[in-house]
Design a protein around this motif. Sequence first.
Motif, PDB file in Angstrom:
ATOM      1  N   GLY A 409     -57.430 -39.290  22.249  1.00  0.00           N
ATOM      2  CA  GLY A 409     -58.110 -38.384  23.171  1.00  0.00           C
ATOM      3  C   GLY A 409     -57.290 -37.167  23.531  1.00  0.00           C
ATOM      4  O   GLY A 409     -57.849 -36.160  23.998  1.00  0.00           O
ATOM      5  N   ASP A 410     -55.972 -37.215  23.346  1.00  0.00           N
ATOM      6  CA  ASP A 410     -55.143 -36.034  23.573  1.00  0.00           C
ATOM      7  C   ASP A 410     -55.498 -34.957  22.554  1.00  0.00           C
ATOM      8  O   ASP A 410     -55.907 -35.243  21.420  1.00  0.00           O
ATOM      9  CB  ASP A 410     -53.657 -36.371  23.432  1.00  0.00           C
ATOM     10  N   LEU A 411     -55.297 -33.720  22.946  1.00  0.00           N
ATOM     11  CA  LEU A 411     -55.470 -32.588  22.034  1.00  0.00           C
ATOM     12  C   LEU A 411     -54.103 -32.117  21.567  1.00  0.00           C
ATOM     13  O   LEU A 411     -53.178 -31.984  22.373  1.00  0.00           O
ATOM     14  CB  LEU A 411     -56.198 -31.436  22.719  1.00  0.00           C
ATOM     15  N   VAL A 412     -53.974 -31.889  20.274  1.00  0.00           N
ATOM     16  CA  VAL A 412     -52.770 -31.279  19.731  1.00  0.00           C
ATOM     17  C   VAL A 412     -53.182 -30.024  18.966  1.00  0.00           C
ATOM     18  O   VAL A 412     -54.315 -29.909  18.494  1.00  0.00           O
ATOM     19  CB  VAL A 412     -51.995 -32.240  18.801  1.00  0.00           C
ATOM     20  N   ALA A 413     -52.252 -29.096  18.857  1.00  0.00           N
ATOM     21  CA  ALA A 413     -52.535 -27.840  18.162  1.00  0.00           C
ATOM     22  C   ALA A 413     -51.427 -27.560  17.161  1.00  0.00           C
ATOM     23  O   ALA A 413     -50.240 -27.771  17.444  1.00  0.00           O
ATOM     24  CB  ALA A 413     -52.646 -26.679  19.151  1.00  0.00           C
ATOM     25  N   VAL A 414     -51.832 -27.092  15.984  1.00  0.00           N
ATOM     26  CA  VAL A 414     -50.919 -26.675  14.930  1.00  0.00           C
ATOM     27  C   VAL A 414     -51.020 -25.163  14.809  1.00  0.00           C
ATOM     28  O   VAL A 414     -52.073 -24.641  14.431  1.00  0.00           O
ATOM     29  CB  VAL A 414     -51.259 -27.355  13.592  1.00  0.00           C
ATOM     30  N   PRO A 415     -49.950 -24.426  15.148  1.00  0.00           N
ATOM     31  CA  PRO A 415     -50.027 -22.965  15.108  1.00  0.00           C
ATOM     32  C   PRO A 415     -49.833 -22.417  13.700  1.00  0.00           C
ATOM     33  O   PRO A 415     -49.477 -23.136  12.762  1.00  0.00           O
ATOM     34  CB  PRO A 415     -48.874 -22.539  16.017  1.00  0.00           C
ATOM     35  N   ALA A 416     -50.072 -21.114  13.565  1.00  0.00           N
ATOM     36  CA  ALA A 416     -49.859 -20.365  12.319  1.00  0.00           C
ATOM     37  C   ALA A 416     -50.737 -20.883  11.189  1.00  0.00           C
ATOM     38  O   ALA A 416     -50.310 -20.970  10.039  1.00  0.00           O
ATOM     39  CB  ALA A 416     -48.386 -20.376  11.916  1.00  0.00           C
ATOM     40  N   THR A 417     -51.981 -21.199  11.506  1.00  0.00           N
ATOM     41  CA  THR A 417     -52.916 -21.695  10.486  1.00  0.00           C
ATOM     42  C   THR A 417     -54.015 -20.683  10.159  1.00  0.00           C
ATOM     43  O   THR A 417     -55.035 -21.045   9.575  1.00  0.00           O
ATOM     44  CB  THR A 417     -53.559 -23.019  10.931  1.00  0.00           C
ATOM     45  N   GLY A 418     -53.798 -19.421  10.509  1.00  0.00           N
ATOM     46  CA  GLY A 418     -54.827 -18.421  10.245  1.00  0.00           C
ATOM     47  C   GLY A 418     -54.985 -18.084   8.778  1.00  0.00           C
ATOM     48  O   GLY A 418     -56.068 -17.651   8.341  1.00  0.00           O
ATOM     49  N   ALA A 419     -53.913 -18.240   8.002  1.00  0.00           N
ATOM     50  CA  ALA A 419     -53.952 -17.848   6.592  1.00  0.00           C
ATOM     51  C   ALA A 419     -54.097 -19.076   5.699  1.00  0.00           C
ATOM     52  O   ALA A 419     -53.348 -20.036   5.835  1.00  0.00           O
ATOM     53  CB  ALA A 419     -52.691 -17.083   6.220  1.00  0.00           C
ATOM     54  N   TYR A 420     -55.058 -19.008   4.804  1.00  0.00           N
ATOM     55  CA  TYR A 420     -55.266 -19.969   3.718  1.00  0.00           C
ATOM     56  C   TYR A 420     -55.807 -21.323   4.143  1.00  0.00           C
ATOM     57  O   TYR A 420     -56.268 -22.083   3.286  1.00  0.00           O
ATOM     58  CB  TYR A 420     -53.989 -20.140   2.884  1.00  0.00           C
ATOM     59  N   CYS A 421     -55.789 -21.659   5.408  1.00  0.00           N
ATOM     60  CA  CYS A 421     -56.312 -22.969   5.805  1.00  0.00           C
ATOM     61  C   CYS A 421     -57.838 -22.998   5.701  1.00  0.00           C
ATOM     62  O   CYS A 421     -58.391 -23.828   4.984  1.00  0.00           O
ATOM     63  CB  CYS A 421     -55.832 -23.315   7.207  1.00  0.00           C
ATOM     64  N   ARG A 422     -58.521 -22.100   6.377  1.00  0.00           N
ATOM     65  CA  ARG A 422     -59.986 -22.068   6.237  1.00  0.00           C
ATOM     66  C   ARG A 422     -60.385 -21.597   4.850  1.00  0.00           C
ATOM     67  O   ARG A 422     -61.373 -22.099   4.274  1.00  0.00           O
ATOM     68  CB  ARG A 422     -60.609 -21.159   7.313  1.00  0.00           C
ATOM     69  N   SER A 423     -59.649 -20.660   4.272  1.00  0.00           N
ATOM     70  CA  SER A 423     -59.990 -20.156   2.945  1.00  0.00           C
ATOM     71  C   SER A 423     -59.930 -21.248   1.885  1.00  0.00           C
ATOM     72  O   SER A 423     -60.698 -21.233   0.925  1.00  0.00           O
ATOM     73  CB  SER A 423     -59.039 -19.023   2.545  1.00  0.00           C
ATOM     74  N   MET A 424     -58.993 -22.190   2.025  1.00  0.00           N
ATOM     75  CA  MET A 424     -58.814 -23.251   1.044  1.00  0.00           C
ATOM     76  C   MET A 424     -59.426 -24.573   1.499  1.00  0.00           C
ATOM     77  O   MET A 424     -59.220 -25.610   0.857  1.00  0.00           O
ATOM     78  CB  MET A 424     -57.322 -23.437   0.751  1.00  0.00           C
ATOM     79  N   ALA A 425     -60.176 -24.545   2.579  1.00  0.00           N
ATOM     80  CA  ALA A 425     -60.766 -25.775   3.106  1.00  0.00           C
ATOM     81  C   ALA A 425     -61.785 -26.349   2.128  1.00  0.00           C
ATOM     82  O   ALA A 425     -62.408 -25.633   1.342  1.00  0.00           O
ATOM     83  CB  ALA A 425     -61.427 -25.504   4.457  1.00  0.00           C
ATOM     84  N   SER A 426     -61.950 -27.668   2.193  1.00  0.00           N
ATOM     85  CA  SER A 426     -62.830 -28.359   1.264  1.00  0.00           C
ATOM     86  C   SER A 426     -63.725 -29.344   2.004  1.00  0.00           C
ATOM     87  O   SER A 426     -63.578 -29.561   3.210  1.00  0.00           O
ATOM     88  CB  SER A 426     -62.017 -29.109   0.210  1.00  0.00           C
ATOM     89  N   ASN A 427     -64.612 -29.958   1.255  1.00  0.00           N
ATOM     90  CA  ASN A 427     -65.464 -31.023   1.783  1.00  0.00           C
ATOM     91  C   ASN A 427     -65.038 -32.384   1.253  1.00  0.00           C
ATOM     92  O   ASN A 427     -65.864 -33.286   1.086  1.00  0.00           O
ATOM     93  CB  ASN A 427     -66.932 -30.773   1.418  1.00  0.00           C
ATOM     94  N   TYR A 428     -63.749 -32.546   1.002  1.00  0.00           N
ATOM     95  CA  TYR A 428     -63.272 -33.825   0.493  1.00  0.00           C
ATOM     96  C   TYR A 428     -63.718 -34.956   1.405  1.00  0.00           C
ATOM     97  O   TYR A 428     -63.662 -34.841   2.629  1.00  0.00           O
ATOM     98  CB  TYR A 428     -61.749 -33.812   0.358  1.00  0.00           C
ATOM     99  N   ASN A 429     -64.154 -36.062   0.798  1.00  0.00           N
ATOM    100  CA  ASN A 429     -64.763 -37.179   1.522  1.00  0.00           C
ATOM    101  C   ASN A 429     -66.027 -36.771   2.265  1.00  0.00           C
ATOM    102  O   ASN A 429     -66.460 -37.443   3.196  1.00  0.00           O
ATOM    103  CB  ASN A 429     -63.784 -37.810   2.526  1.00  0.00           C
ATOM    104  N   HIS A 430     -66.619 -35.647   1.846  1.00  0.00           N
ATOM    105  CA  HIS A 430     -67.816 -35.112   2.505  1.00  0.00           C
ATOM    106  C   HIS A 430     -67.590 -34.853   3.993  1.00  0.00           C
ATOM    107  O   HIS A 430     -68.484 -35.011   4.824  1.00  0.00           O
ATOM    108  CB  HIS A 430     -69.023 -36.025   2.285  1.00  0.00           C
ATOM    109  N   VAL A 431     -66.375 -34.452   4.323  1.00  0.00           N
ATOM    110  CA  VAL A 431     -66.074 -34.000   5.680  1.00  0.00           C
ATOM    111  C   VAL A 431     -66.506 -32.550   5.808  1.00  0.00           C
ATOM    112  O   VAL A 431     -66.258 -31.738   4.919  1.00  0.00           O
ATOM    113  CB  VAL A 431     -64.570 -34.159   5.969  1.00  0.00           C
ATOM    114  N   THR A 432     -67.153 -32.220   6.879  1.00  0.00           N
ATOM    115  CA  THR A 432     -67.613 -30.844   7.081  1.00  0.00           C
ATOM    116  C   THR A 432     -66.472 -29.959   7.540  1.00  0.00           C
ATOM    117  O   THR A 432     -65.565 -30.402   8.264  1.00  0.00           O
ATOM    118  CB  THR A 432     -68.751 -30.796   8.114  1.00  0.00           C
ATOM    119  N   ARG A 433     -66.514 -28.711   7.122  1.00  0.00           N
ATOM    120  CA  ARG A 433     -65.435 -27.777   7.454  1.00  0.00           C
ATOM    121  C   ARG A 433     -65.572 -27.280   8.893  1.00  0.00           C
ATOM    122  O   ARG A 433     -66.676 -27.069   9.393  1.00  0.00           O
ATOM    123  CB  ARG A 433     -65.448 -26.611   6.471  1.00  0.00           C
ATOM    124  N   PRO A 434     -64.412 -27.070   9.564  1.00  0.00           N
ATOM    125  CA  PRO A 434     -64.421 -26.687  10.979  1.00  0.00           C
ATOM    126  C   PRO A 434     -64.913 -25.249  11.181  1.00  0.00           C
ATOM    127  O   PRO A 434     -64.915 -24.434  10.258  1.00  0.00           O
ATOM    128  CB  PRO A 434     -62.959 -26.804  11.397  1.00  0.00           C
TER     129      PRO A 434
END
Length: 462
Positions: A409-434
Amino acid sequence: MSRSAHPAGPRHADVLPEGHHLQVPEDLNALDPKVWSATTERGDDGVLRVAGLDVRDLAQEFGTPAYILDEADLRARCRDWKEAFAGADVFYAGKAFLCRALVRWIAEEGLNLDVCSGGELAVALSAGMEPSRIAFHGNNKSVAEIERAIDAGVGRIIVDSYEEIARVAFAAEQRGVVQKVLVRVTVGVEAHTHEFIATAHEDQKFGLSVSDGKAAEAVRRILKLGSLELLGLHSHIGSQIFDTAGFEVSARRVVALLAAIRDEHGVELPEIDLGGGLGIAYTSADDPQTPADIARQLTEIVKRECHAADLTVPRLSVEPGRAIVGPSAFTLYEVGTTKELDGLRTYVSVDGGMSDNIRTALYDAEYTVSLVSRASGAEPVLSRVVGKHCESGDIVVRDAYLPADLAPGDLVAVPATGAYCRSMASNYNHVTRPPVVAVRDGKARVVVRRETEEDLLRLDVG
């Protein structure tokens, strides 16, 4: 014994992989400004706020995982690069992350845009980007992509092979236009980066080699074609680079080719593009240079080499992508489970993973992570943040210290993810992209919506 009742002092500190030198942080609540965007801050309650917005409220409204994009920070970085390279051209590298809102932001801040696929071109045009401010990259552009780019009036196409020269020339001739092009050259410089993102050594797919004469032959072919106008030469030596030593060698070899072209053809090409690849801080151990320092060094390098070759200094172009959008976003996750492995580490599973950040698995990229939904005075424990996918390599943050009382239930954040994370995101295991949620001046809005199961099923026609 409860998780928070262990004796004081960090645990599991002796099992880091060889070559990693993670230091136990003095304060788990501290935010390194090198890593986080400019408007992020942590209150006395330990809660992270960005652009004045509480991350707990963002999670409640938009769900997790989510990419949180700091618009004011991104715009400021655009201005920094524009001001640093006054008298030069700055092309935002769209492959880092692209959406219509971002296209409009960079255009308003005076930057140009480079794209490397028909899809990226479609996003740029649909957002109203002036085609003359677009550069089109790619090592295997299709005929349809080339024709669309020429029909749209893109300002430049960076050609990558003899076949592409012929394709672009033919398409331009059919349309009765003269298309401006640059030749992408391979200069034999291997930047100090991961093998898969080093792009100027000889044994790779990009560009035409300077050393074996293929780049010079490409120039000869272009200069004979009336439907092409050769603007100059393009070189890109890699990604996540922290010094300009590689650029100095690259510039020397590119300028030598410019001099050879002048001597053979009596033509001084007016432009030189040194690409992008400048690094950002993913962790506190990284120490990137400022745009002003980079601009000063690159400009001096080009001027010095041109003067030595008795050439008129060409107009310089650069292509920052990661350096602009990378630090401007973080990924917000919710903790689902924790597993403490005695004598090793604690595994923290979050509701995303390699589908929203493949870089750790693909490049062995390093990130940091913080508890952001509350304060904690618990001891730091060596942790590994992992995703929900059916892969043992589904790792988001390989090594980090998190508080021992971290809980579901805690929230954690990973910084510096603006580049290439959404661009390279996938639907592996049919998970929907954020989604991508833009924040500015106390307001938040979705600029790329979260995928749904209906989106996944829409493509399934079986």
